[in-house]
Design a protein around this motif. Structure first.
Motif, PDB file in Angstrom:
ATOM      1  N   SER A 155       0.827  -1.198   0.000  1.00  0.00           N
ATOM      2  CA  SER A 155       0.000   0.000   0.000  1.00  0.00           C
ATOM      3  C   SER A 155       0.866   1.255   0.000  1.00  0.00           C
ATOM      4  O   SER A 155       0.534   2.260  -0.632  1.00  0.00           O
ATOM      5  CB  SER A 155      -0.935   0.005   1.228  1.00  0.00           C
ATOM      6  OG  SER A 155      -0.194  -0.004   2.429  1.00  0.00           O
ATOM      7  N   THR A 156       2.007   1.199   0.703  1.00  0.00           N
ATOM      8  CA  THR A 156       2.920   2.340   0.750  1.00  0.00           C
ATOM      9  C   THR A 156       3.567   2.576  -0.609  1.00  0.00           C
ATOM     10  O   THR A 156       3.668   3.722  -1.080  1.00  0.00           O
ATOM     11  CB  THR A 156       4.014   2.104   1.808  1.00  0.00           C
ATOM     12  OG1 THR A 156       3.406   1.885   3.073  1.00  0.00           O
ATOM     13  CG2 THR A 156       4.940   3.305   1.900  1.00  0.00           C
ATOM     14  N   VAL A 157       4.005   1.510  -1.253  1.00  0.00           N
ATOM     15  CA  VAL A 157       4.619   1.619  -2.575  1.00  0.00           C
ATOM     16  C   VAL A 157       3.602   2.159  -3.584  1.00  0.00           C
ATOM     17  O   VAL A 157       3.922   3.010  -4.421  1.00  0.00           O
ATOM     18  CB  VAL A 157       5.159   0.252  -3.043  1.00  0.00           C
ATOM     19  CG1 VAL A 157       5.539   0.306  -4.511  1.00  0.00           C
ATOM     20  CG2 VAL A 157       6.367  -0.150  -2.204  1.00  0.00           C
ATOM     21  N   ALA A 158       2.371   1.655  -3.499  1.00  0.00           N
ATOM     22  CA  ALA A 158       1.326   2.115  -4.422  1.00  0.00           C
ATOM     23  C   ALA A 158       1.089   3.614  -4.262  1.00  0.00           C
ATOM     24  O   ALA A 158       0.973   4.346  -5.254  1.00  0.00           O
ATOM     25  CB  ALA A 158       0.030   1.350  -4.163  1.00  0.00           C
ATOM     26  N   ALA A 170       0.180  14.818   1.807  1.00  0.00           N
ATOM     27  CA  ALA A 170       1.098  15.198   0.731  1.00  0.00           C
ATOM     28  C   ALA A 170       0.641  16.479   0.045  1.00  0.00           C
ATOM     29  O   ALA A 170       1.458  17.343  -0.301  1.00  0.00           O
ATOM     30  CB  ALA A 170       1.196  14.071  -0.290  1.00  0.00           C
ATOM     31  N   THR A 171      -0.660  16.604  -0.175  1.00  0.00           N
ATOM     32  CA  THR A 171      -1.199  17.798  -0.827  1.00  0.00           C
ATOM     33  C   THR A 171      -0.906  19.052  -0.009  1.00  0.00           C
ATOM     34  O   THR A 171      -0.506  20.090  -0.537  1.00  0.00           O
ATOM     35  CB  THR A 171      -2.715  17.638  -1.037  1.00  0.00           C
ATOM     36  OG1 THR A 171      -2.967  16.479  -1.836  1.00  0.00           O
ATOM     37  CG2 THR A 171      -3.304  18.859  -1.747  1.00  0.00           C
ATOM     38  N   ILE A 172      -1.098  18.931   1.295  1.00  0.00           N
ATOM     39  CA  ILE A 172      -0.822  20.073   2.183  1.00  0.00           C
ATOM     40  C   ILE A 172       0.688  20.361   2.215  1.00  0.00           C
ATOM     41  O   ILE A 172       1.116  21.515   2.116  1.00  0.00           O
ATOM     42  CB  ILE A 172      -1.330  19.781   3.606  1.00  0.00           C
ATOM     43  CG1 ILE A 172      -2.859  19.646   3.598  1.00  0.00           C
ATOM     44  CG2 ILE A 172      -0.898  20.888   4.567  1.00  0.00           C
ATOM     45  CD1 ILE A 172      -3.425  19.167   4.913  1.00  0.00           C
ATOM     46  N   ALA A 173       1.492  19.306   2.342  1.00  0.00           N
ATOM     47  CA  ALA A 173       2.945  19.467   2.438  1.00  0.00           C
ATOM     48  C   ALA A 173       3.527  20.118   1.191  1.00  0.00           C
ATOM     49  O   ALA A 173       4.431  20.954   1.277  1.00  0.00           O
ATOM     50  CB  ALA A 173       3.606  18.110   2.680  1.00  0.00           C
ATOM     51  N   ALA A 225       3.788  11.718   1.790  1.00  0.00           N
ATOM     52  CA  ALA A 225       2.734  10.756   1.475  1.00  0.00           C
ATOM     53  C   ALA A 225       3.126   9.348   1.914  1.00  0.00           C
ATOM     54  O   ALA A 225       2.352   8.642   2.573  1.00  0.00           O
ATOM     55  CB  ALA A 225       2.430  10.770  -0.019  1.00  0.00           C
ATOM     56  N   VAL A 226       4.328   8.946   1.546  1.00  0.00           N
ATOM     57  CA  VAL A 226       4.801   7.603   1.882  1.00  0.00           C
ATOM     58  C   VAL A 226       4.958   7.446   3.390  1.00  0.00           C
ATOM     59  O   VAL A 226       4.558   6.430   3.973  1.00  0.00           O
ATOM     60  CB  VAL A 226       6.140   7.310   1.173  1.00  0.00           C
ATOM     61  CG1 VAL A 226       6.730   5.999   1.669  1.00  0.00           C
ATOM     62  CG2 VAL A 226       5.932   7.257  -0.336  1.00  0.00           C
ATOM     63  N   GLY A 227       5.525   8.475   4.042  1.00  0.00           N
ATOM     64  CA  GLY A 227       5.741   8.409   5.481  1.00  0.00           C
ATOM     65  C   GLY A 227       4.450   8.316   6.266  1.00  0.00           C
ATOM     66  O   GLY A 227       4.272   7.432   7.114  1.00  0.00           O
ATOM     67  N   VAL A 270       0.186   5.246   9.205  1.00  0.00           N
ATOM     68  CA  VAL A 270      -1.248   4.961   9.379  1.00  0.00           C
ATOM     69  C   VAL A 270      -1.539   3.485   9.132  1.00  0.00           C
ATOM     70  O   VAL A 270      -2.293   2.855   9.872  1.00  0.00           O
ATOM     71  CB  VAL A 270      -2.094   5.835   8.431  1.00  0.00           C
ATOM     72  CG1 VAL A 270      -3.564   5.400   8.440  1.00  0.00           C
ATOM     73  CG2 VAL A 270      -1.999   7.303   8.848  1.00  0.00           C
ATOM     74  N   LYS A 271      -0.907   2.922   8.088  1.00  0.00           N
ATOM     75  CA  LYS A 271      -1.122   1.506   7.789  1.00  0.00           C
ATOM     76  C   LYS A 271      -0.572   0.633   8.902  1.00  0.00           C
ATOM     77  O   LYS A 271      -1.159  -0.392   9.280  1.00  0.00           O
ATOM     78  CB  LYS A 271      -0.449   1.145   6.475  1.00  0.00           C
ATOM     79  CG  LYS A 271      -0.744  -0.300   6.000  1.00  0.00           C
ATOM     80  CD  LYS A 271      -2.226  -0.510   5.791  1.00  0.00           C
ATOM     81  CE  LYS A 271      -2.495  -1.810   5.024  1.00  0.00           C
ATOM     82  NZ  LYS A 271      -1.924  -2.991   5.658  1.00  0.00           N
TER      83      LYS A 271
END
Length: 268
Positions: free
Chosen positions: A9-12, A223-226, A252-254, A259-260
């Motif tokens: 999920s992180t890679v995606a 990610a959008t905010i960052a 986003a990845v972090g 969360v996952k």
């Protein structure tokens, strides 16, 4: 759940963010910093979608943006064996559909195929029918909300709350599908070998789908905010455009991974 499912999920999510960054940079290179950059973003998304179509890959057909960003008729041409086999005029004009209808009525787009965002195609086909025009517009499958959001990333704009909510929603749907699909494949052999029951198999797929969706939504929103914050902070030092986009991808990845991980901890 397994470490592999968390990584999937992180890679995606990372792949989605990286691709959007690529589109944003390509749009800037093609269209420059202008208020209609969302239209250029849409052209690139459509071009890439055509080139990723298995049917086109097998037939050797490739889509190309026309050289001029202000081409009167064609934005994209599809070539096969050196010959143009399809022409496309790509629209993201849901808010100014009357102009597009007028252009069609005057014959400006005769000989080309009209392709619009979901909102543009819906608005055009309704207006064209009312105007008695027999030309229709095909939906590209992309939303004007997403083209505007990606253009905002390219231009370094701070996102609105509605933009963040929209990207989280769309990323959540994509993340859920990818995570569920990965688990369906990776756990399929255990189910077929009867190492796990049907109910356990369905439960694993459903659980990973939900977890992947939540993590993707959180990561994409963050990610959008960052990206917007980084672009604003770095504007005074004239940092390269790709820097805020890279920051957004890392965030986003972090965030998605954290969360996952939390989801897996409570669901194991």
């Amino acid at each position: 759940m397994s470490k592999d499912s968390n990584q999937s999920s992180t890679v995606a999510l990372g792949m989605i963010e990286t691709y959007e960054a690529k589109v944003a940079l390509e749009a800037l290179e093609r269209g420059g910093r202008n208020k209609n950059l969302h239209g250029v973003v849409h052209e690139i998304l459509v071009k890439d979608k055509l080139n990723a179509n298995p049917k086109n890959i097998l037939s050797g057909a490739t889509a190309h943006l026309t050289q001029s960003t202000t081409a009167v008729r064609d934005d994209i041409v599809v070539k096969q064996a050196g010959q143009v086999v399809k022409r496309l005029q790509v629209k993201d004009t849901a808010q100014s559909i009357s102009k597009t209808v007028k252009q069609v009525a005057e014959g400006e787009y005769n000989g080309t195929n009209l392709v619009g965002t979901k909102e543009t195609a819906e608005a055009f086909n309704k207006a064209a029918k009312s105007a008695g025009l027999n030309k229709t517009m095909q939906s590209s499958g992309f939303s004007s909300t997403d083209t505007t959001r990606i253009a905002g990333k390219a231009l370094g704009k701070m996102p609105t709350s509605s933009t963040v909510a929209s990207v989280a929603r769309s990323a959540g749907i994509a993340g859920a599908a990818i995570s569920a699909g990965f688990t369906a494949i990776s756990s399929g052999s255990d189910w077929l070998d009867e190492k796990i029951s049907t109910s356990e198999y369905v439960g694993k797929v459903a659980n990973e789908g939900v977890g992947g969706g939540i993590s993707a939504a959180a990561g994409a929103g963050a990610a959008t905010i960052a990206t917007g914050v980084a672009a604003t902070a770095l504007a005074s030092v004239s940092a390269p455009v790709w820097v805020p986009l890279a920051v957004g991808t890392v965030v986003a990845v972090g965030v998605g991974s954290v969360v996952k991980g939390i989801w897996d901890f409570f669901m194991d």
